[in-house]
Design a protein around this motif. Structure first.
Motif, PDB file in Angstrom:
ATOM      1  N   GLU A  48      41.015  44.382  55.558  1.00 29.68           N
ATOM      2  CA  GLU A  48      40.208  45.730  54.988  1.00 29.68           C
ATOM      3  C   GLU A  48      39.501  45.754  54.187  1.00 29.68           C
ATOM      4  OE1 GLU A  48      41.511  48.182  56.984  1.00 29.68           O
ATOM      5  OE2 GLU A  48      43.225  46.807  58.400  1.00 29.68           O
ATOM      6  N   ARG A  49      38.607  46.797  54.197  1.00 25.37           N
ATOM      7  CA  ARG A  49      37.349  47.205  52.967  1.00 25.37           C
ATOM      8  C   ARG A  49      37.647  46.347  51.720  1.00 25.37           C
ATOM      9  NH1 ARG A  49      33.419  50.900  53.908  1.00 25.37           N
ATOM     10  NH2 ARG A  49      34.809  51.607  55.691  1.00 25.37           N
ATOM     11  N   GLU A  50      39.144  46.640  51.170  1.00 26.97           N
ATOM     12  CA  GLU A  50      39.207  46.097  50.266  1.00 26.97           C
ATOM     13  C   GLU A  50      38.862  44.885  50.016  1.00 26.97           C
ATOM     14  OE1 GLU A  50      42.533  46.090  46.381  1.00 26.97           O
ATOM     15  OE2 GLU A  50      42.415  47.414  48.251  1.00 26.97           O
ATOM     16  N   ALA A  51      39.694  44.069  51.047  1.00 26.01           N
ATOM     17  CA  ALA A  51      39.245  42.532  51.077  1.00 26.01           C
ATOM     18  C   ALA A  51      37.490  42.768  50.941  1.00 26.01           C
ATOM     19  CB  ALA A  51      40.733  42.581  51.396  1.00 26.01           C
ATOM     20  N   ALA A  52      37.678  42.575  52.231  1.00 26.93           N
ATOM     21  CA  ALA A  52      35.806  43.059  52.596  1.00 26.93           C
ATOM     22  C   ALA A  52      34.817  42.111  50.755  1.00 26.93           C
ATOM     23  CB  ALA A  52      35.645  44.006  53.731  1.00 26.93           C
ATOM     24  N   ASN A  53      35.568  43.468  50.556  1.00 31.66           N
ATOM     25  CA  ASN A  53      34.889  44.018  48.926  1.00 31.66           C
ATOM     26  C   ASN A  53      34.705  42.929  48.249  1.00 31.66           C
ATOM     27  OD1 ASN A  53      33.143  46.151  49.996  1.00 31.66           O
ATOM     28  ND2 ASN A  53      34.897  48.022  49.348  1.00 31.66           N
ATOM     29  N   ASP A  54      35.723  42.402  47.736  1.00 28.97           N
ATOM     30  CA  ASP A  54      36.527  41.285  47.010  1.00 28.97           C
ATOM     31  C   ASP A  54      35.847  40.135  47.713  1.00 28.97           C
ATOM     32  OD1 ASP A  54      37.863  43.363  45.827  1.00 28.97           O
ATOM     33  OD2 ASP A  54      40.252  42.626  47.058  1.00 28.97           O
ATOM     34  N   LEU A  55      35.547  39.825  48.264  1.00 28.47           N
ATOM     35  CA  LEU A  55      35.248  39.062  49.252  1.00 28.47           C
ATOM     36  C   LEU A  55      33.474  38.415  48.608  1.00 28.47           C
ATOM     37  CD1 LEU A  55      35.453  35.965  51.132  1.00 28.47           C
ATOM     38  CD2 LEU A  55      35.134  37.328  52.214  1.00 28.47           C
ATOM     39  N   ALA A  56      32.861  39.526  49.313  1.00 27.11           N
ATOM     40  CA  ALA A  56      31.582  39.529  49.122  1.00 27.11           C
ATOM     41  C   ALA A  56      30.954  39.351  47.769  1.00 27.11           C
ATOM     42  CB  ALA A  56      31.125  41.148  49.690  1.00 27.11           C
ATOM     43  N   ALA A  57      31.791  40.132  46.935  1.00 25.53           N
ATOM     44  CA  ALA A  57      31.461  40.124  45.562  1.00 25.53           C
ATOM     45  C   ALA A  57      31.769  38.016  45.046  1.00 25.53           C
ATOM     46  CB  ALA A  57      32.663  40.961  44.560  1.00 25.53           C
ATOM     47  N   ALA A  58      32.905  37.842  45.486  1.00 18.76           N
ATOM     48  CA  ALA A  58      33.303  36.255  45.202  1.00 18.76           C
ATOM     49  C   ALA A  58      31.975  36.082  45.789  1.00 18.76           C
ATOM     50  CB  ALA A  58      34.663  35.885  45.542  1.00 18.76           C
ATOM     51  N   LEU A  59      32.043  35.924  46.976  1.00 16.86           N
ATOM     52  CA  LEU A  59      30.999  35.075  47.447  1.00 16.86           C
ATOM     53  C   LEU A  59      29.695  35.868  46.838  1.00 16.86           C
ATOM     54  CD1 LEU A  59      31.412  35.309  51.576  1.00 16.86           C
ATOM     55  CD2 LEU A  59      32.024  33.654  49.891  1.00 16.86           C
ATOM     56  N   ALA A  60      29.394  36.160  45.861  1.00 15.23           N
ATOM     57  CA  ALA A  60      28.298  36.443  45.510  1.00 15.23           C
ATOM     58  C   ALA A  60      27.538  35.947  44.100  1.00 15.23           C
ATOM     59  CB  ALA A  60      27.836  38.355  44.306  1.00 15.23           C
ATOM     60  N   SER A  61      29.156  35.207  43.252  1.00 15.70           N
ATOM     61  CA  SER A  61      29.150  34.329  42.502  1.00 15.70           C
ATOM     62  C   SER A  61      28.919  32.777  42.842  1.00 15.70           C
ATOM     63  CB  SER A  61      30.472  34.335  41.553  1.00 15.70           C
ATOM     64  OG  SER A  61      31.156  33.737  42.354  1.00 15.70           O
ATOM     65  N   ILE A  62      28.194  32.498  43.702  1.00 17.34           N
ATOM     66  CA  ILE A  62      28.079  31.020  43.663  1.00 17.34           C
ATOM     67  C   ILE A  62      27.013  30.836  43.478  1.00 17.34           C
ATOM     68  CG2 ILE A  62      28.246  29.520  46.299  1.00 17.34           C
ATOM     69  CD1 ILE A  62      30.397  30.952  47.477  1.00 17.34           C
ATOM     70  N   ALA A  63      26.963  29.281  43.020  1.00 17.41           N
ATOM     71  CA  ALA A  63      25.733  29.228  42.362  1.00 17.41           C
ATOM     72  C   ALA A  63      25.099  28.395  43.066  1.00 17.41           C
ATOM     73  CB  ALA A  63      25.336  29.128  41.047  1.00 17.41           C
ATOM     74  N   LEU A  64      24.347  27.352  43.694  1.00 16.61           N
ATOM     75  CA  LEU A  64      23.967  25.889  44.259  1.00 16.61           C
ATOM     76  C   LEU A  64      22.255  26.057  45.003  1.00 16.61           C
ATOM     77  CD1 LEU A  64      26.981  25.304  46.725  1.00 16.61           C
ATOM     78  CD2 LEU A  64      26.553  24.153  44.474  1.00 16.61           C
ATOM     79  N   PRO A  65      22.042  24.511  44.495  1.00 23.32           N
ATOM     80  CA  PRO A  65      20.809  24.562  44.169  1.00 23.32           C
ATOM     81  C   PRO A  65      20.528  24.511  46.323  1.00 23.32           C
ATOM     82  CG  PRO A  65      20.953  22.531  44.097  1.00 23.32           C
ATOM     83  CD  PRO A  65      22.719  23.882  43.830  1.00 23.32           C
ATOM     84  N   SER A  66      19.757  24.751  46.659  1.00 22.26           N
ATOM     85  CA  SER A  66      19.037  24.719  48.442  1.00 22.26           C
ATOM     86  C   SER A  66      19.622  22.912  48.297  1.00 22.26           C
ATOM     87  CB  SER A  66      17.894  25.647  48.427  1.00 22.26           C
ATOM     88  OG  SER A  66      16.946  24.297  47.662  1.00 22.26           O
ATOM     89  N   PHE A  67      19.356  22.970  50.500  1.00 22.76           N
ATOM     90  CA  PHE A  67      19.635  21.860  50.530  1.00 22.76           C
ATOM     91  C   PHE A  67      19.153  21.218  52.230  1.00 22.76           C
ATOM     92  CE2 PHE A  67      24.088  24.095  51.525  1.00 22.76           C
ATOM     93  CZ  PHE A  67      24.578  23.313  52.462  1.00 22.76           C
ATOM     94  N   GLU A  68      18.988  20.415  52.870  1.00 21.65           N
ATOM     95  CA  GLU A  68      18.640  20.048  53.447  1.00 21.65           C
ATOM     96  C   GLU A  68      19.697  19.340  54.550  1.00 21.65           C
ATOM     97  OE1 GLU A  68      15.709  18.308  55.556  1.00 21.65           O
ATOM     98  OE2 GLU A  68      14.832  19.317  53.612  1.00 21.65           O
ATOM     99  N   LEU A  69      19.989  19.812  56.146  1.00 28.70           N
ATOM    100  CA  LEU A  69      20.668  19.738  57.004  1.00 28.70           C
ATOM    101  C   LEU A  69      19.956  19.394  57.865  1.00 28.70           C
ATOM    102  CD1 LEU A  69      23.542  23.239  57.212  1.00 28.70           C
ATOM    103  CD2 LEU A  69      23.954  20.668  56.405  1.00 28.70           C
ATOM    104  N   GLU A  70      20.789  18.924  59.003  1.00 19.42           N
ATOM    105  CA  GLU A  70      20.341  17.935  60.196  1.00 19.42           C
ATOM    106  C   GLU A  70      21.021  18.126  61.825  1.00 19.42           C
ATOM    107  OE1 GLU A  70      18.955  13.412  61.591  1.00 19.42           O
ATOM    108  OE2 GLU A  70      19.135  13.704  59.502  1.00 19.42           O
ATOM    109  N   LEU A  71      20.525  18.357  62.470  1.00 15.45           N
ATOM    110  CA  LEU A  71      21.084  18.437  63.417  1.00 15.45           C
ATOM    111  C   LEU A  71      21.110  16.851  64.387  1.00 15.45           C
ATOM    112  CD1 LEU A  71      19.908  21.571  65.705  1.00 15.45           C
ATOM    113  CD2 LEU A  71      21.683  21.097  64.626  1.00 15.45           C
ATOM    114  N   GLU A  72      22.524  16.852  64.831  1.00 16.84           N
ATOM    115  CA  GLU A  72      21.544  15.051  65.519  1.00 16.84           C
ATOM    116  C   GLU A  72      23.083  15.174  66.582  1.00 16.84           C
ATOM    117  OE1 GLU A  72      23.695  12.526  62.862  1.00 16.84           O
ATOM    118  OE2 GLU A  72      25.583  12.495  62.685  1.00 16.84           O
TER     119      GLU A  72
END
Length: 185
Positions: A48-72
């Motif tokens: 539901e909309r409220e949970a979607a908004n809660d998730l969006a706000a919680a994701l905004a608090s994630i702080a990490l450096p960029s990193f590399e990924l590789e297809l293999e």
């Protein structure tokens, strides 16, 4: 109103082009469109909309450096002995696992429950069904697929199920920090 959500990483154009270049010579495959190519880090499902908004706000608090990924290379999923999808393998990376752990924590904060499925890092290339031809030649021909990219962010996607297939829309994008900018003295 409910929203069908997932969290993922969209590869840059050069990686998507490498994936698109594999999309041939497999009768009956339903190839993914360029807009559908992504690495799912967490499927959320209908909320539901409220949970979607809660998730969006919680994701905004994630702080990490960029990193590399590789297809293999490439592989496939199957159900009851029948192939259901072909995909590009994403090499496991500790940075991806850290991001996934933080995303899982954000889902917990939004009261969405824990993920129960095993994570296989991949980008789906095509959906298959009982009318799809044999996949062995396609898998062999594309076994040397390789591409590397820098992950500079992740997104909260909304999935719209249409008669023509799923359509994905970025609801929110969350940038990761450039390591050069995150140095402290």
């Amino acid at each position: 109103m409910s929203h069908r959500l997932f969290i993922g990483i969209r590869p840059p154009a050069h990686v998507r082009e490498a994936l698109i270049d594999t999309m041939e010579a497999l009768e009956g495959a339903r190839w993914q469109d360029d807009e559908q190519l992504h690495l799912t880090t967490r499927f959320v499902g209908e909320v539901e909309r409220e949970a979607a908004n809660d998730l969006a706000a919680a994701l905004a608090s994630i702080a990490l450096p960029s990193f590399e990924l590789e297809l293999e290379g490439v592989s496939h999923f199957e159900r009851k002995g029948m192939p259901t999808a072909i995909w590009a393998r994403v090499r496991p990376a500790p940075e991806l696992e850290r991001l996934r752990a933080k995303i899982e924590r954000a889902c917990d904060l939004a009261r969405l429950g824990g993920e129960t499925r095993r994570f296989t890092p991949h980008i789906t290339i095509a959906r298959l069904n009982s009318h799809t031809g044999p996949i062995v030649d396609w898998l062999t021909r594309n076994s040397d697929l390789r591409a590397t990219w820098r992950v500079d962010g992740f997104s909260l996607f909304e999935s719209h199920l249409l008669a023509s297939g799923a359509q994905y829309e970025v609801a929110m994008h969350y940038p990761l920090q450039d390591t050069a900018l995150s140095t402290t003295f």
